[in-house]
Design a protein around this motif. Structure first.
Motif, mmCIF file in Angstrom:
data_model
loop_
_atom_site.group_PDB
_atom_site.id
_atom_site.type_symbol
_atom_site.label_atom_id
_atom_site.label_comp_id
_atom_site.label_asym_id
_atom_site.label_seq_id
_atom_site.Cartn_x
_atom_site.Cartn_y
_atom_site.Cartn_z
ATOM 1 N N GLY A 347 -62.033 45.415 3.236
ATOM 2 C CA GLY A 347 -60.665 44.924 3.364
ATOM 3 C C GLY A 347 -59.659 45.982 3.772
ATOM 4 N N CYS A 348 -59.996 47.252 3.565
ATOM 5 C CA CYS A 348 -59.096 48.352 3.918
ATOM 6 C C CYS A 348 -59.650 49.124 5.113
ATOM 7 C CB CYS A 348 -58.931 49.305 2.741
ATOM 8 S SG CYS A 348 -58.214 48.534 1.272
ATOM 9 N N THR A 349 -58.757 49.594 5.959
ATOM 10 C CA THR A 349 -59.186 50.434 7.065
ATOM 11 C C THR A 349 -59.658 51.781 6.514
ATOM 12 O OG1 THR A 349 -57.003 51.413 7.411
ATOM 13 C CG2 THR A 349 -57.491 49.360 8.603
ATOM 14 N N ALA A 350 -60.405 52.524 7.339
ATOM 15 C CA ALA A 350 -60.882 53.842 6.911
ATOM 16 C C ALA A 350 -59.717 54.755 6.555
ATOM 17 C CB ALA A 350 -61.731 54.458 8.027
ATOM 18 N N GLU A 351 -58.615 54.651 7.310
ATOM 19 C CA GLU A 351 -57.430 55.471 7.044
ATOM 20 C C GLU A 351 -56.852 55.149 5.669
ATOM 21 O OE1 GLU A 351 -53.054 56.500 9.028
ATOM 22 O OE2 GLU A 351 -54.118 54.651 9.569
ATOM 23 N N ALA A 352 -56.790 53.852 5.337
ATOM 24 C CA ALA A 352 -56.246 53.442 4.039
ATOM 25 C C ALA A 352 -57.114 53.958 2.898
ATOM 26 C CB ALA A 352 -56.127 51.930 3.983
ATOM 27 N N VAL A 353 -58.430 53.812 3.043
ATOM 28 C CA VAL A 353 -59.351 54.279 2.001
ATOM 29 C C VAL A 353 -59.193 55.784 1.796
ATOM 30 C CG1 VAL A 353 -61.777 54.574 1.349
ATOM 31 C CG2 VAL A 353 -61.016 52.425 2.403
ATOM 32 N N GLU A 354 -59.114 56.513 2.901
ATOM 33 C CA GLU A 354 -58.970 57.975 2.831
ATOM 34 C C GLU A 354 -57.702 58.358 2.067
ATOM 35 O OE1 GLU A 354 -58.627 61.821 5.879
ATOM 36 O OE2 GLU A 354 -59.208 59.837 6.634
ATOM 37 N N LYS A 355 -56.620 57.623 2.307
ATOM 38 C CA LYS A 355 -55.354 57.918 1.628
ATOM 39 C C LYS A 355 -55.442 57.613 0.136
ATOM 40 C CE LYS A 355 -52.218 57.514 5.561
ATOM 41 N NZ LYS A 355 -50.997 56.879 6.117
ATOM 42 N N PHE A 356 -56.100 56.516 -0.218
ATOM 43 C CA PHE A 356 -56.239 56.170 -1.631
ATOM 44 C C PHE A 356 -57.057 57.225 -2.376
ATOM 45 C CE2 PHE A 356 -55.744 51.474 -0.337
ATOM 46 C CZ PHE A 356 -54.399 51.473 -0.685
ATOM 47 N N VAL A 357 -58.177 57.616 -1.784
ATOM 48 C CA VAL A 357 -59.058 58.591 -2.442
ATOM 49 C C VAL A 357 -58.382 59.957 -2.538
ATOM 50 C CG1 VAL A 357 -61.261 59.813 -2.287
ATOM 51 C CG2 VAL A 357 -61.161 57.374 -1.758
ATOM 52 N N LYS A 358 -57.699 60.358 -1.466
ATOM 53 C CA LYS A 358 -57.012 61.649 -1.464
ATOM 54 C C LYS A 358 -55.927 61.701 -2.538
ATOM 55 C CE LYS A 358 -54.580 64.879 1.611
ATOM 56 N NZ LYS A 358 -54.061 65.103 2.989
ATOM 57 N N ILE A 421 -62.876 59.011 -10.937
ATOM 58 C CA ILE A 421 -64.046 58.236 -10.520
ATOM 59 C C ILE A 421 -63.850 57.791 -9.078
ATOM 60 C CG2 ILE A 421 -65.481 56.212 -10.960
ATOM 61 C CD1 ILE A 421 -64.493 56.308 -13.878
ATOM 62 N N ASP A 422 -64.651 58.339 -8.175
ATOM 63 C CA ASP A 422 -64.625 57.955 -6.765
ATOM 64 C C ASP A 422 -65.578 56.763 -6.618
ATOM 65 O OD1 ASP A 422 -64.873 57.658 -4.034
ATOM 66 O OD2 ASP A 422 -64.915 59.796 -3.617
ATOM 67 N N TYR A 423 -65.020 55.554 -6.742
ATOM 68 C CA TYR A 423 -65.842 54.347 -6.709
ATOM 69 C C TYR A 423 -66.490 54.129 -5.343
ATOM 70 C CZ TYR A 423 -64.326 52.784 -11.334
ATOM 71 O OH TYR A 423 -64.114 52.680 -12.691
ATOM 72 N N VAL A 424 -65.843 54.592 -4.282
ATOM 73 C CA VAL A 424 -66.425 54.470 -2.939
ATOM 74 C C VAL A 424 -67.722 55.269 -2.877
ATOM 75 C CG1 VAL A 424 -66.098 54.922 -0.484
ATOM 76 C CG2 VAL A 424 -64.167 54.127 -1.870
ATOM 77 N N LYS A 425 -67.655 56.517 -3.280
ATOM 78 C CA LYS A 425 -68.829 57.384 -3.286
ATOM 79 C C LYS A 425 -69.887 56.841 -4.239
ATOM 80 C CE LYS A 425 -70.145 62.252 -3.846
ATOM 81 N NZ LYS A 425 -69.634 63.627 -4.105
#
Length: 445
Positions: A347-358, A421-425
Motif C-alpha cells: 500500500g505504500c510506495t518504496a519512498e514512503a516505507v523508507e521514510k517511515f523506517v528512517k 522493531i523493523d517489521y518490514v525486515k
C-alpha cells in the motif's frame, strides 16, 4: 549478494515492470545480511530462482455481451513458488491488471503465505476485464470463458485461486460452477465460496479482522491500548469493511474512508449503520464515497484527496498498491501517528516505507498485516479437505492465533539493537527463510 547487480539484471530481463521490481528490491534489501550468512544459498542460486515465477500462463478470454458483441480480454495465472505448498493466491478482475502487477502480487504472496505457517505456496492471477457496468449474465459468461482455460492448470493439490479486487462471491460462484462442469469434480479448488457450498465463515472480513489483530499486537508490544484511538482508513470495500468493523469492536474510532473520488471525514466515528451503508453502497457497484456525506450529518466529503492529511493515531491503507506516497508519509509523520500499517498489498510506495523506517515510525508491511485473508482461505481449504465446517468463533480463534504467530516472527527477525522493531525486515526475513530452506531441501528444480 549484490542487490544492485541483481536488480540491474532483472530490469534488463523485465523492463517496465515497476511494481514487480519494487517488490523484489524491498525484499532483497531486507534479507541481504541474513542471506550472506548462508553461502549454501548463494551456491544454489536461491535468489536468482526465488525472484522468477515457476510458471506463467497467459490466455485470451473471448466473451459475448448482452447485445451479442464479442469482446476479448487477457487472462493470466502466475504460479510463483510451490516450495512449501500448492500455489495459493487470488484472482483480480480490473482494467489495471497486467503482468507486472500480478508478478508483484505473486511474489509478495509467496512470503505472506509462508508467514501464515500454513502449507501454501504463492500465486496470483486475473484479467484486465472490468465488472463495472456489466450485467450478471455478462459477468457469468466472462467467468465461464476465463475458467475454460484456467481449469487446465489448477486443482486442490496444485493451485487454489481465490477472490481479489473485482472477484467477489458472485464471480467465485460462476468460476467454481464452470470448473465443476469441466472436470466433473467437486473439490476445494477455489476459496471464497458461499457458506452453503464449502465456504468458510468470516472469510469476507478476514483480511480486515486479521489486520486489526496484528495492529493491536503491535500496540500491546509497546504497552499501548487501542481503545479510544482514532484510525484513518482508505478504501471501503470488503477489506476496509472488515478493518472498520474490528477496529470498532476493539474500542477504536474510525474517522475516514475513501474512494477514487476523494475521502470521507466523520469525526463522530464510522460504526453501526454507517458500516452497513458503506457495504451496501459498494455492493451496488458504486465505488465512490461522496454519497456517504449526504446520508450522515456531521460527515464531510473532501474530493480528489487522500485521507492521510487527517490527524489520527493509526493510519491503515486498505485500498490498493502504492496508494500512500512519500508526500503522504511526510504529512503523516508531521502529525506524529502511533502506528502505520499496510492492509492493502504494498500500500505504500518504496519512498514512503523508507521514510517511515528512517524516522523509526511504528510501521508494518502488507505481507504481514493483511495475511489474515489468505490464512482464512487456508482454513477453508482444510475444512473442504476434511469435509467439515467450523463455526465463526472457531475460525476467528484460529485467525487470531495465526496473526499472533506472524507478529512473533516479525519481532524475532526485526528487532534491532536499539529496541526498534523493523517489521518490514522481520516479515521479509521470516518469510524468506522458510521458503529458501524448503527450496534447498528439494534440490535444483
Amino acid at each position: 549478494m549484490e542487490v544492485k547487480k541483481i536488480m540491474q539484471d532483472l530490469e534488463q530481463k523485465h523492463p517496465g515492470e515497476a511494481e514487480y521490481l519494487q517488490a523484489v528490491k524491498e525484499v532483497l534489501i531486507s534479507i541481504k545480511d541474513v542471506y550472506n550468512q548462508h553461502p549454501e544459498f548463494e551456491k544454489a542460486k536461491i535468489i536468482e530462482r526465488i525472484v522468477e515465477p515457476e510458471r506463467i500462463l497467459t490466455f485470451r478470454v473471448p466473451w459475448v455481451d448482452d447485445k451479442g458483441e464479442v469482446h476479448v480480454n487477457i487472462g493470466y495465472r502466475v504460479q510463483f513458488n510451490s516450495a512449501i505448498g500448492p500455489y495459493k493466491g487470488g484472482l483480480r478482475f480490473h482494467p489495471s491488471v497486467n503482468l507486472s502487477i500480478l508478478k508483484f502480487l505473486g511474489f509478495e504472496q509467496t512470503f505472506k503465505n509462508s508467514l501464515t505457517t500454513l502449507p501454501m505456496g504463492g500465486g496470483k492471477g486475473g484479467s484486465d476485464f472490468s465488472i463495472r457496468g456489466k450485467s450478471d449474465n455478462e459477468v457469468m459468461r466472462f467467468c465461464q470463458a476465463f475458467m475454460t482455460e484456467l481449469f487446465k492448470v489448477i486443482g486442490p493439490e496444485t493451485d487454489i485461486p481465490a477472490g481479489d479486487i473485482g472477484v467477489g462471491a458472485r464471480e467465485i460462484g460462476y468460476l467454481f460452477g464452470m470448473y465443476k462442469k469441466l472436470t466433473h469434480q467437486w473439490n476445494g479448488v477455489i476459496t471464497g465460496k458461499g457458506l452453503e457450498w464449502g465456504g468458510s465463515r468470516i472469510r469476507p472480513e478476514a483480511t480486515g479482522f486479521g489486520a486489526l489483530y496484528f495492529v493491536n499486537q503491535m500496540l500491546q508490544t509497546h504497552n499501548i491500548d487501542i481503545k479510544g484511538k482514532t484510525i484513518a482508513v482508505s478504501g471501503f470495500g470488503n477489506v476496509a469493511w472488515g478493518a472498520v468493523t474490528k477496529a470498532t469492536q476493539l474500542g477504536a474510532k474510525v474517522i475516514t474512508i475513501s474512494g477514487p473520488d476523494g475521502y470521507i471525514y466523520d469525526p463522530d466515528g464510522i460504526c453501526g449503520e454507517k458500516i452497513d451503508y458503506m457495504l451496501e453502497l459498494r455492493a451496488t457497484g458504486n465505488d465512490v464515497c461522496a454519497p456517504y456525506a449526504e446520508m450522515f450529518s456531521g460527515a464531510k466529503f473532501i474530493p480528489n484527496k487522500r485521507p492521510w492529511e487527517v490527524k489520527c493515531d493509526i493510519a491503515l491503507p486498505c485500498a490498493t498498491q502504492n496508494e500512500l506516497n512519500g508526500n503522504d508519509a511526510d504529512i503523516l509523520l508531521a502529525n506524529h501517528p502511533i502506528c502505520v500499517a499496510e492492509v492493502s498489498n504494498m500500500g505504500c510506495t518504496a519512498e514512503a516505507v523508507e521514510k517511515f523506517v528512517k524516522a523509526k515510525q511504528l510501521f508494518a508491511p502488507g505481507k504481514a498485516v493483511n495475511a489474515g485473508g489468505v490464512a482464512t482461505s487456508g482454513l477453508e481449504m482444510t475444512q473442504n479437505a476434511i469435509r467439515l465446517s467450523w463455526s465463526s468463533d472457531e475460525v476467528d480463534e484460529k485467525l487470531h492465533q495465526i496473526m499472533h504467530s506472524i507478529h512473533e516472527q516479525c519481532v524475532k527477525y526485526g528487532k534491532l539493537n536499539d529496541g526498534y522493531i523493523d517489521y518490514v525486515k522481520g516479515a521479509n526475513i521470516a518469510g524468506f527463510m522458510k521458503v529458501a530452506n524448503a527450496m534447498m531441501a528439494q534440490g535444483i528444480v
